[in-house]
Design an enzyme around this catalytic site. Structure first.
Site, PDB file in Angstrom:
ATOM      1  N   MET A 149       0.831  -1.204   0.000  1.00 52.02           N
ATOM      2  CA  MET A 149       0.000   0.000   0.000  1.00 52.02           C
ATOM      3  C   MET A 149       0.866   1.256   0.000  1.00 52.02           C
ATOM      4  O   MET A 149       0.576   2.249  -0.661  1.00 52.02           O
ATOM      5  CB  MET A 149      -0.880  -0.022   1.255  1.00 52.02           C
ATOM      6  CG  MET A 149      -1.833   1.116   1.334  1.00 52.02           C
ATOM      7  SD  MET A 149      -2.382   1.263   3.018  1.00 52.02           S
ATOM      8  CE  MET A 149      -3.904   0.381   2.954  1.00 52.02           C
ATOM      9  N   SER A 189       9.431 -19.875 -11.507  1.00 55.36           N
ATOM     10  CA  SER A 189       9.113 -18.555 -12.076  1.00 55.36           C
ATOM     11  C   SER A 189       7.797 -17.970 -11.556  1.00 55.36           C
ATOM     12  O   SER A 189       7.472 -16.820 -11.825  1.00 55.36           O
ATOM     13  CB  SER A 189       9.036 -18.647 -13.603  1.00 55.36           C
ATOM     14  OG  SER A 189       7.917 -19.423 -13.960  1.00 55.36           O
ATOM     15  N   GLY A 348      28.373   7.932  17.055  1.00 58.75           N
ATOM     16  CA  GLY A 348      27.338   7.389  17.930  1.00 58.75           C
ATOM     17  C   GLY A 348      26.688   8.489  18.736  1.00 58.75           C
ATOM     18  O   GLY A 348      27.090   9.648  18.666  1.00 58.75           O
ATOM     19  N   CYS A 375      33.857  11.192  14.421  1.00 59.02           N
ATOM     20  CA  CYS A 375      32.776  11.935  15.050  1.00 59.02           C
ATOM     21  C   CYS A 375      32.733  11.701  16.566  1.00 59.02           C
ATOM     22  O   CYS A 375      33.555  12.265  17.278  1.00 59.02           O
ATOM     23  CB  CYS A 375      31.457  11.623  14.360  1.00 59.02           C
ATOM     24  SG  CYS A 375      30.287  12.973  14.548  1.00 59.02           S
ATOM     25  N   LEU A 378      36.066  10.929  17.752  1.00 61.32           N
ATOM     26  CA  LEU A 378      36.971  12.059  18.033  1.00 61.32           C
ATOM     27  C   LEU A 378      36.657  12.618  19.423  1.00 61.32           C
ATOM     28  O   LEU A 378      37.552  12.877  20.226  1.00 61.32           O
ATOM     29  CB  LEU A 378      36.826  13.168  16.987  1.00 61.32           C
ATOM     30  CG  LEU A 378      37.626  14.447  17.305  1.00 61.32           C
ATOM     31  CD1 LEU A 378      38.312  15.012  16.054  1.00 61.32           C
ATOM     32  CD2 LEU A 378      36.788  15.532  17.968  1.00 61.32           C
ATOM     33  N   GLN A 379      35.374  12.774  19.702  1.00 65.57           N
ATOM     34  CA  GLN A 379      35.003  13.363  20.993  1.00 65.57           C
ATOM     35  C   GLN A 379      35.488  12.484  22.148  1.00 65.57           C
ATOM     36  O   GLN A 379      35.987  12.981  23.160  1.00 65.57           O
ATOM     37  CB  GLN A 379      33.487  13.583  21.037  1.00 65.57           C
ATOM     38  CG  GLN A 379      33.014  14.581  19.962  1.00 65.57           C
ATOM     39  CD  GLN A 379      31.497  14.710  19.867  1.00 65.57           C
ATOM     40  OE1 GLN A 379      30.748  14.064  20.593  1.00 65.57           O
ATOM     41  NE2 GLN A 379      31.038  15.553  18.958  1.00 65.57           N
ATOM     42  N   HIS A 501      32.634  12.759   8.792  1.00 68.67           N
ATOM     43  CA  HIS A 501      32.397  11.349   8.439  1.00 68.67           C
ATOM     44  C   HIS A 501      33.032  11.063   7.077  1.00 68.67           C
ATOM     45  O   HIS A 501      32.317  11.000   6.063  1.00 68.67           O
ATOM     46  CB  HIS A 501      30.895  11.063   8.385  1.00 68.67           C
ATOM     47  CG  HIS A 501      30.266  10.953   9.729  1.00 68.67           C
ATOM     48  ND1 HIS A 501      30.283   9.786  10.459  1.00 68.67           N
ATOM     49  CD2 HIS A 501      29.636  11.862  10.497  1.00 68.67           C
ATOM     50  CE1 HIS A 501      29.671   9.977  11.613  1.00 68.67           C
ATOM     51  NE2 HIS A 501      29.265  11.238  11.653  1.00 68.67           N
ATOM     52  N   GLU A 503      33.995   8.471   5.772  1.00 68.36           N
ATOM     53  CA  GLU A 503      33.543   7.225   5.128  1.00 68.36           C
ATOM     54  C   GLU A 503      32.440   7.497   4.103  1.00 68.36           C
ATOM     55  O   GLU A 503      32.245   6.725   3.165  1.00 68.36           O
ATOM     56  CB  GLU A 503      33.065   6.216   6.187  1.00 68.36           C
ATOM     57  CG  GLU A 503      31.746   6.538   6.908  1.00 68.36           C
ATOM     58  CD  GLU A 503      31.905   7.493   8.098  1.00 68.36           C
ATOM     59  OE1 GLU A 503      32.937   8.188   8.185  1.00 68.36           O
ATOM     60  OE2 GLU A 503      30.974   7.550   8.936  1.00 68.36           O
TER      61      GLU A 503
HETATM   62  N1  GLN Z   1      26.772  12.342  19.624  1.00 69.25           N
HETATM   63  C1  GLN Z   1      27.770  13.199  19.060  1.00 69.25           C
HETATM   64  C2  GLN Z   1      27.218  14.557  18.714  1.00 69.25           C
HETATM   65  O1  GLN Z   1      26.037  14.703  18.522  1.00 69.25           O
HETATM   66  C3  GLN Z   1      28.437  12.559  17.876  1.00 69.25           C
HETATM   67  C4  GLN Z   1      27.526  12.307  16.724  1.00 69.25           C
HETATM   68  C5  GLN Z   1      28.072  11.329  15.724  1.00 69.25           C
HETATM   69  O2  GLN Z   1      28.971  10.567  16.045  1.00 69.25           O
HETATM   70  N2  GLN Z   1      27.539  11.291  14.524  1.00 69.25           N
HETATM   71  O3  GLN Z   1      27.939  15.504  18.596  1.00 69.25           O
END
Ligand code: GLN
Length: 528
Positions: A149, A189, A348, A375, A378-379, A501, A503
């Protein structure tokens, strides 16, 4: 050339690889033509930005900041293009625009109906994307399975598109499934016939059938499909199961797909798959083998990190090295990094598993184990460094602990006012100025780079000096110097992280530089 449209629908069941099939067709055609892909999703979310990656897979982010279906990853990687927000339709997006039009009075008192108003709106969107992008060929993938649908209106829209652009300018490709049930041991088929029946009820006759099967289709089954679906045998293709989806363009080409498309739509083409094939062979006939750990919270679903796996695949070809991936669930504090040659801590959100990530990063830093942070990675690396090298106590990101004494990662004042879900993040491509003499500069071979972003929090500018004084190199910052985009450690095999990012922009022909750096140093560490 008169603009051509190629519509890909799916039948029988979902998950047959419609996105890959369309990306592979695009791969063949984009060698000579400007090909623009459109993906139509049936769900009512406006975009997948707020959807759980465990349920929906990775949220793919485009240069323009759009959060789109992960199929756009396949399109970009297979077509070598930069996609746009407008190229992804969802029913959520369609209905919110229709509602706005209705409230503005655009319908002049008419009763606004699914057909024709909504389906015409979708058709017009297809035409608009074609025009605005100046595409020579527009590919349209209708998500889900014909008969659902939720994609009915898209199917009606492509039927009406056929009337608008003329049958000679549009082709319908239907992807189906030919099972070989155990015990019967024969290609069947019937499911294909039934799903073509569904399509016909909607006023569409397929021009080409691509059948997913574990074997090449037999002449016999092709004859049956041909007879029932009014197609010649040459118009029926096999999407055979492969161990590497990058082989699909080759699989199609071997069966003569590009020539058939060209003949039917009246253009000429000679795809050149030489380099593509060579790179696939390089990873198939690998010389070395390494293991990279991905330490994250969504490790139960590989699709959540699809682009990271892809970027590793690209490196695998580049170095002719098999890369095994080991998933490390950082919620479990007893992680085991034995036999690991490099570590990725991916993006994350939230507090789950973060102390485990920090422990993994500490291990990498202290043991000279190649590490790439992305991301949130890194933090976490900044938090680890602030705690264990700078010696700061009560250090965290305010995402996890609002009241910590040393918020080394926090939300900058200018971002605080934004509240609309999906609108709070720094999304899309941002430039970074790279510091001379750093590893990051060497890898990108440039002092200005652009990567895609998807995050709310930033390294707190108040701590830039403290971090640098203790030896952390801020190897790339935003043009105004406020935002940290890349960090690295000197005197380490490879300890690099980025707020972006990378990747998302990695391709087989041009792998992401920071991934190349990680894999190269992992290989060096293991074999030298
Ligand atoms: N949670 C982190 C932020 O919002 C990193 C986000 C992420 O890794 N995409 O800044």
């Amino acid at each position: 050339m008169q603009r051509k449209y190629l519509v890909v629908t799916g039948g029988v069941l979902s998950g047959l690889g419609k996105g890959i099939a369309m990306a592979s067709i695009g791969n063949l055609l984009s060698s000579q033509y400007k090909v623009v892909p459109i993906k139509c999703d049936g769900y009512l979310n406006v975009d997948p930005g707020t959807m759980n990656p465990i349920e929906h897979g990775e949220v793919f982010v485009l240069d323009d900041g759009a959060e789109v279906d992960m199929d756009f990853g396949h399109y970009e990687r297979f077509l070598g293009i930069t996609c746009k927000y407008d190229w992804n339709l969802t029913m959520g997006k369609v209905f919110s625009e229709i509602r706005e039009k209705e409230r503005r009075g655009d319908y002049l008192g008419k009763t606004v109906q699914m057909v024709p108003h909504v389906s015409n709106f979708i058709r017009n969107h297809f035409l608009k994307v074609g025009e605005e992008s100046d595409a020579e060929i527009v590919l349209i993938e209708i998500g889900g399975t014909v008969g659902d649908m939720e994609n009915d209106l898209y199917v009606d829209a492509v039927r009406s598109l056929m009337q608008t652009v003329g049958k000679e300018n549009i082709l319908f490709v239907h992807l189906t499934y030919v099972p070989i049930p155990s015990g019967v041991d024969e290609q069947k088929s019937k499911p294909t016939q039934q799903s073509v029946g569904f399509l016909r009820q909607k006023g569409i006759e397929p021009d080409i059938i691509i059948a997913r099967c574990s074997e090449m289709l037999t002449e016999n089954v092709k004859q049956k499909i041909s007879a029932f679906c009014n197609l010649s045998v040459e118009e029926i293709f096999t999407a055979i199961d492969v161990d590497d989806v990058y082989k699909i363009p080759l699989v199609f080409e071997k069966q003569g797909l590009s020539q058939l498309l060209a003949r039917k739509l009246n253009f000429s083409i000679l795809p050149d798959l030489g380099r593509w094939e060579e790179l696939i062979k390089k990873r198939e006939n690998y010389e070395k083998e390494i293991t990279i750990a991905i330490a994250g919270k969504y490790t139960s679903l590989e699709d959540s990190y699809a682009s990271i796996i892809e970027a590793l695949n690209h490196c695998s070809s580049n170095f002719s090295t098999k890369i095994n991936v080991r998933w490390i669930d950082t919620e479990n504090k007893d992680f085991d990094l034995s036999g690991i040659d490099g570590v990725i801590v991916p993006g994350g959100f939230g507090s789950r598993g973060i102390e485990g990530k920090i422990d993994v990063i500490k291990y990498c830093r202290e043991n000279n184990l190649p590490f790439l942070g992305i991301c949130y990675g890194l933090q976490m690396a900044v938090i680890e460094f602030a705690r264990n090298v700078c010696g700061l106590s009560s250090t965290n990101t305010t995402e996890v602990d609002e009241n910590c004494a040393n918020p080394v990662v926090n939300i900058l004042d200018e971002q605080k006012g934004i509240s609309n879900l999906g609108g709070t993040m720094r999304l899309g491509a941002y430039p970074a100025i790279i510091r001379e003499g750093t590893k990051v500069e060497k890898l990108y071979d440039s002092q200005e780079v652009s990567e895609r972003h998807r995050h709310r929090y930033e390294v707190n500018p108040q701590y830039h000096n403290i971090l640098q004084d203790s030896g952390l190199i801020l190897s790339g910052v935003s043009p105004n110097g406020k935002l940290v985009e890349f960090i690295e450690l000197p005197n380490h095999n490879y300890f690099v992280a980025t707020q972006g990012h990378p990747e998302l922009k990695s391709t087989l022909l041009k792998p992401a530089p920071l991934f190349l750096g990680l894999v190269e140093s992992a290989i060096r560490k293991k074999f030298e």
